[in-house]
Design an enzyme around this catalytic site. Structure first.
Site, PDB file in Angstrom:
ATOM      1  CG  PHE A 111     -68.843  -8.792  49.497  1.00 53.95           C
ATOM      2  CD1 PHE A 111     -69.460  -7.593  49.802  1.00 53.95           C
ATOM      3  CD2 PHE A 111     -69.175  -9.407  48.293  1.00 53.95           C
ATOM      4  CE1 PHE A 111     -70.380  -7.010  48.941  1.00 53.95           C
ATOM      5  CE2 PHE A 111     -70.085  -8.842  47.428  1.00 53.95           C
ATOM      6  CZ  PHE A 111     -70.702  -7.637  47.751  1.00 53.95           C
ATOM      7  CE  LYS A 112     -73.288  -9.105  47.730  1.00 50.00           C
ATOM      8  NZ  LYS A 112     -74.341  -9.653  46.908  1.00 50.00           N
ATOM      9  CG  ASP A 113     -70.948 -14.639  54.911  1.00 47.83           C
ATOM     10  OD1 ASP A 113     -72.157 -14.926  54.909  1.00 47.83           O
ATOM     11  OD2 ASP A 113     -70.075 -15.394  54.448  1.00 47.83           O
ATOM     12  CG  LEU A 116     -76.681  -9.991  54.270  1.00 51.75           C
ATOM     13  CD1 LEU A 116     -76.646 -10.759  52.971  1.00 51.75           C
ATOM     14  CD2 LEU A 116     -78.092  -9.507  54.548  1.00 51.75           C
ATOM     15  CB  THR A 144     -77.489 -11.058  48.365  1.00 48.44           C
ATOM     16  OG1 THR A 144     -76.604 -10.007  47.975  1.00 48.44           O
ATOM     17  CG2 THR A 144     -78.479 -10.519  49.377  1.00 48.44           C
TER      18      THR A 144
END
Length: 465
Positions: A111-113, A116, A144
């Protein structure tokens, strides 16, 4: 739009300044001075928008004219080009009125995509405009780091250093970081745990004297508010897909550093009808203990099958506490000072507000494996261990079965083969085709002692003028 510190002593900043500053000079975290508000009629008018179109509607008020609308839409479109599913955040039904929101369709399967990819493009845009170069420094408990590296590896104006706890992330997570060999990417395996990595990053922002002249640190951890801002979008997207805003939706969120679920809290405050926000934790359960029993005390960190949640100091919880204390910076300074001693008891008034906003639940490794096995047996749908904790937390804490609950799937199961094979006795889950050769790629990283002077010396030696 101005941004203020949770500790009340740092100057207020513009959006671009907040993106480049990260941690406030008083040690606090930046939050918007006021939140955008959307009526139910306005939210209803967004039904049928693409993910990218909806993202523009949510993000634009936060940048408040600092970025032209056309440039902002271009940044958003560019950020989601590499996602593998055209829906960007597809929903999958796993039970009656229970849904999994697949947030792992980005390039690094986590989900960090979402945040970021956007943050990397945003930084490059701002830095090119300012003709400035910076050093990105971040800590990761697993996901992350690879998402930040993927977002920044092609940026002309950034050197990126990511600290991960040595031998405490999964092999897939490590290789996703350490096989990126671009000249501006540096991976540090710190001999410690995630909290050690996070503490070093925070301390480095407080004293940046080790950097060459003209350089400054920029945060990619969720202390950078731009990350929280972007994550708000998928709460609206999921709710609109399931009948919102005409009916309320509940969300269950695997929670470590509190950034993802804080985005859900902001979505609710901005006008999205949300019934429950459920904090799902593993045995490193400081948030569950705090919400359920007012026990926000530090305990030894346990290495688990859900390593992205192996966190004892949840940085973004400070942002919530700031709201719960009436945005009183002095009260937050006192709380954070108390927490240095190992505990942070909350007043009865604050606890009542906290429990009105959040439910919570915790699972250990054995229970997590059991959930993965049960869901796979009934649906043939494979959960990663973090998502499994979110699913079980939803099932145990839902107060209204007629309200749809969305469980945030924070990572692809192939990132955590140990848990999946223990649960299902299946072969190692396959990586998507774009990552099929991951275990054959060359790795590059530096193992360093948990010593700030040594880390700073290494970083200074790598930064090119």
């Amino acid at each position: 739009m101005k941004y203020i510190s949770t500790r009340g002593l740092a100057p207020s900043l513009s959006f671009e300044e907040v993106v480049l500053t990260g941690l406030a000079s008083d040690g606090g975290l930046y939050v918007p001075e006021t939140l955008p508000q959307f009526s139910r009629e306005e939210i209803a008018s967004w039904v049928g928008l693409s993910y990218q179109e909806l993202a523009f509607k949510i993000i634009a008020p936060f940048v408040a004219g600092e970025i032209a609308d056309a440039d902002l839409q271009t940044l958003i479109d560019k950020s989601y080009q590499s996602f593998r599913h055209p829906a960007i955040a597809p929903l999958v039904q796993t039970d009656h009125n229970e849904w999994v929101l697949e947030l792992f369709q980005g390039p690094t399967l986590a989900f960090k995509d979402f945040a970021l990819q956007f943050l990397g493009n945003l930084l490059d845009f701002i830095l090119a405009k300012r003709q400035q170069k910076v050093v990105v420094m971040g800590a990761t408990s697993g996901d992350t780091g690879s998402a930040a590296i993927e977002g920044c590896r092609h940026c002309d104006n950034i050197d990126i250093f990511i600290l991960h706890p040595y031998q405490r992330v999964s092999e897939v997570q490590r290789r996703q970081m350490t096989t990126v060999l671009d000249d501006n990417v540096f991976n540090i395996a710190l001999e410690g745990n995630f909290d050690d990595c996070q503490n070093m990053v925070k301390a480095s922002f407080a004293d940046q004297s080790f950097l060459p002249d003209g350089r400054q640190l920029v945060a990619v951890n969720s202390i950078n508010f731009a990350r929280i801002m972007v994550q708000i979008v998928y709460y609206f997207y999921a709710a609109l897909a399931l009948g919102g805003p005409a009916r309320a939706i509940s969300f269950s969120v695997p929670t470590g550093n509190f950034g993802d679920i804080f985005a859900g809290y902001l979505a609710k405050r901005m006008g999205l009808p949300i019934d429950q926000l459920i904090v799902a934790t593993n045995q490193n359960d400081i948030l569950h203990r705090c919400i359920s029993a007012n026990d926000h005390s530090k305990r030894p960190l346990v290495h688990s099958l859900s390593p992205s949640m192996d966190i004892m100091v949840s940085s973004n919880f400070e942002r919530l506490l700031f709201d719960l204390h009436g945005r009183n910076g002095e009260a937050i300074r006192d709380l954070m000072e108390s927490f240095k001693g190992g505990a942070m008891p909350l007043s009865a008034e604050v606890m009542a507000k906290l429990q009105a906003e959040f439910a919570s639940y915790r699972l250990d490794d054995e229970e997590t494996i059991s959930v993965i096995a049960e869901v796979f047996d009934k649906t043939e749908y494979l959960l990663d261990p973090h998502t499994a904790i979110g699913v079980q937390a939803a099932r145990k804490t839902r107060r209204d079965k007629t309200t749809p609950v969305v469980c945030l799937a924070t990572a692809h199961p192939a990132k955590f083969p140990e848990a999946v094979t223990k649960a299902c006795a299946v072969a190692t889950p396959a990586l998507p085709h774009h990552m099929a050769d991951l275990f054959e790629r060359e790795e590059r990283y530096q193992v360093l002692a948990n010593d700030m002077a040594g880390v700073h010396s290494y970083m200074a030696a790598q930064i090119k003028s």
